[in-house]
Design an enzyme around this catalytic site. Structure first.
Site, short mmCIF file in Angstrom:
data_model
loop_
_atom_site.label_atom_id
_atom_site.label_comp_id
_atom_site.label_asym_id
_atom_site.label_seq_id
_atom_site.Cartn_x
_atom_site.Cartn_y
_atom_site.Cartn_z
N LYS A 119 39.96 -4.39 23.65
CA LYS A 119 41.10 -4.90 23.90
C LYS A 119 41.02 -5.94 24.80
O LYS A 119 40.26 -6.09 25.87
CB LYS A 119 41.88 -3.84 24.67
CG LYS A 119 42.36 -2.81 23.55
CD LYS A 119 43.21 -1.58 24.26
CE LYS A 119 43.65 -0.59 23.50
NZ LYS A 119 44.28 -0.85 22.07
N ARG B 75 43.26 7.49 14.87
CA ARG B 75 43.51 8.07 13.59
C ARG B 75 42.14 8.62 13.05
O ARG B 75 42.21 9.70 12.12
CB ARG B 75 43.87 7.05 12.61
CG ARG B 75 43.09 6.07 12.41
CD ARG B 75 43.81 4.68 11.57
NE ARG B 75 44.54 4.11 12.59
CZ ARG B 75 45.55 2.98 12.42
NH1 ARG B 75 45.36 2.22 11.30
NH2 ARG B 75 46.21 2.41 13.35
N1 BES Z 1 45.95 3.61 21.56
C1 BES Z 1 46.47 2.31 20.96
C2 BES Z 1 47.96 2.46 20.78
C3 BES Z 1 48.68 2.20 21.76
C4 BES Z 1 49.18 0.85 22.26
C5 BES Z 1 49.28 3.27 22.69
C6 BES Z 1 49.87 0.69 23.29
C7 BES Z 1 50.09 2.87 23.71
C8 BES Z 1 50.35 1.43 24.19
C9 BES Z 1 45.69 2.66 19.65
O1 BES Z 1 44.39 3.34 19.60
C10 BES Z 1 45.38 1.09 19.01
O2 BES Z 1 44.57 0.49 19.67
N2 BES Z 1 46.11 0.65 18.07
C11 BES Z 1 46.08 -0.46 17.49
C12 BES Z 1 45.76 -0.27 16.00
C13 BES Z 1 45.34 -1.56 15.58
C14 BES Z 1 43.86 -1.86 15.87
C15 BES Z 1 45.57 -1.28 14.00
C16 BES Z 1 47.45 -1.25 17.99
O3 BES Z 1 48.18 -0.55 18.14
O4 BES Z 1 47.06 -2.52 18.13
MN MN Z 2 42.89 1.81 19.94
#
Ligand code: BES
Ligand code: MN
Ligand code: ZN
Length: 493
Positions: A273, A348
């Site tokens: 991230k 997932r």
């Molecule tokens: N844990 C995150 C989603 C999330 C984002 C939860 C903000 C709470 C607040 C999840 O694992 C993630 O990183 N999702 C990605 C998916 C993408 C890589 C397809 C996202 O939402 O950007």
């Molecule tokens: Mn994630």
């Protein structure tokens, strides 16, 4: 803090703060309120006039009562139109009243509210929920206790609701669960590790007599949980697959499973991230697991007639020389292969093996809760969770439970065509689709791991955390999901 369901009429109550819930239709004053006004030499009407109080939902006012009176403060909380009052209106009103009394350093609060749905037991329950959740303060990580030496609100008397002590017990059990979930979410990832989540489950099992099974890495390997273990690989902290079971006395009426995403920290993995993506908030990525354990704590005390399995594949998504690489192919415990085109779509992967495990238990329905996608927050904002299912009965059951619980869900489509976005050249599927419809492809991915059991996926990425005080929520973890889950299990049983 103690609650008392009291038969004392509001005219006879003595204590620090008397706070009255007034709907718009309750004005001008009539009945016992006219009498209260007379006894207080017109103070109630003066307060109404002074702040132009109309009973509007969310409004409130409080004033000092002169020396020699049987109460020290008199407060009002607006409830809106009588016809529009719901259990949630009363939760929020009780929260507002408790906050007013606390701020004004009252030790005792007498709360007088109209009945909702003509149901004194329900009214008692939701008032106690709202007040106790508003008063929950989490100072575990502050070096000094700022409340030291200050007076504390110690007693709340729910006036005109005498005899409903069992509703106070229900509220207490539910709030126990919500507060556990809040505190698990608010605690940082260096405290709430996969091991700590397993310990929280062990504490519930020991206190309330549930069965607990915690699978370690080798046991998960033996079950072929390659998707889950792929995510956990880089961390120094070992994964813990948590399976807590509540069994009713006698033959269960139904068997249910609740599955929560339990990423104690989500760095994104090698698709790390970037700054500005909220990486510092990724301790909340176990919000689904927190709600699952919170529901377990409540359900263990409420003892419904359904058997309930509480499951979380807890892990930490980190980077190291052992990390999952973008492009790696994993095999889940149902034999399906996954090309990991993005290591940040890790939730997932953990849920895939948890769902396969849940279905193997032979349950009648599965609910999963997951802080799964940022896309769901983009779509629905911070206060509303996404709901995905192809089962109409389950959709209706969760919607009914959510309304009673005062939690907001919005159903989003499982558009099969979008699964095209997850097609892989080399494996059965990729774990990540294109940006548009990101919450939908996530739900379609999960669907590959449930064959025939009625199943609903709840994307709770937004509502598990709040930056601001709102109703009975305080800044931090909200415990979102616990009330809906408890309500659903009680109704399903
Ligand atoms: N844990 C995150 C989603 C999330 C984002 C939860 C903000 C709470 C607040 C999840 O694992 C993630 O990183 N999702 C990605 C998916 C993408 C890589 C397809 C996202 O939402 O950007
Ligand atoms: Mn994630
Ligand atoms: Zn995540």
């Amino acid at each position: 803090m103690e609650f008392y369901a009291s038969n004392t009429p509001l005219l006879d109550w003595t204590g620090d703060a008397l706070i009255i819930g007034l709907s718009e239709d309750a004005l001008p004053l009539s009945g016992p309120l006219t009498e209260l006004n007379d006894r207080l030499s017109g103070l109630l009407q003066d307060l109404i006039d002074e702040v132009e109080f109309t009973g509007k939902d969310g409004s409130s006012a409080i004033t000092r009562v002169g020396a020699g009176a049987s109460i020290r403060k008199l407060g009002l909380v607006g409830l809106g139109a009588t016809a529009a009052i719901t259990p949630e209106t009363l939760r929020r009103a009780a929260a507002a009243a408790a906050r007013l009394a606390k701020k004004d350093r009252c030790v005792s609060l007498g709360l007088s509210m109209p009945l909702v749905q003509d149901d004194a037991a329900l009214t008692t329950q939701v008032l106690a929920e709202g007040a106790s959740l508003a008063l929950h303060q989490d100072n575990r990580f502050k070096s000094e206790d700022k409340s030291n030496g200050k007076v504390n609100l110690e007693q709340i008397h729910l006036l005109g609701l005498g005899g409903h002590d069992s509703s106070l017990h229900t509220a207490q059990a539910i709030c126990d669960g919500i507060i556990l979930a809040r505190e698990l979410v608010s605690a940082p990832a260096n405290v709430v590790t996969p091991e700590a989540l397993a310990q929280a489950a062990a504490d519930i099992a020991a206190t309330h007599g549930l069965e607990l099974e915690v699978l370690d890495q080798e046991q998960c390997e033996a079950l072929g949980m390659g998707a889950y273990l792929g995510v956990a690989k880089a961390s120094e902290l070992p994964p813990k697959f948590i399976h807590l079971t509540y069994k009713p006395a006698g033959t269960p009426t139904r068997k249910l499973a609740i599955v929560g995403k339990g990423l104690t920290f989500d760095s994104g993995g090698l698709n790390i991230k970037v700054t500005g993506s909220g990486i510092e908030m990724m301790k909340i990525d176990m919000g689904g697991a927190a709600a699952t354990l919170g529901a377990a704590k409540a359900i263990a005390q409420l003892k419904p007639s359904a058997e309930v399995h509480f499951i979380s594949a807890a892990a930490e998504n980190m980077i190291s020389g052992r990390a999952l690489r973008p492009g790696d192919i994993l095999t889940a415990s149902n034999g399906k292969t996954i090309e990991v085109n993005n290591t940040d779509a890790e939730g997932r992967l953990t849920l895939a093996d948890a769902l396969v495990f849940a279905e193997k238990l032979g349950v009648d329905a599965i609910v999963d809760l997951a802080t799964l996608t940022g896309a769901c927050i983009v779509a629905l904002g911070d206060d509303i969770a996404g709901l995905f299912t192809e089962n109409e009965d389950l959709a209706a059951a969760i919607a009914t439970a959510a309304t009673a619980a005062g939690e907001k869900f919005w159903r989003l489509p499982m558009e099969e065509k979008y699964f095209d976005g997850l097609k892989s050249i080399v494996a059965d599927m990729k774990n990540t689709g294109p940006r548009p419809g990101g919450s939908i492809t996530a739900a379609l991915f999960l669907k590959q791991f449930v064959t025939s059991t009625p199943w609903v996926h709840l994307d709770v990425a937004g509502p598990v955390w709040t930056e601001k005080e709102n109703g009975y929520n305080n800044p931090g973890g909200t415990g979102f999901g616990v009330r809906t889950l408890v309500q659903w299990v009680l109704a399903a049983a």
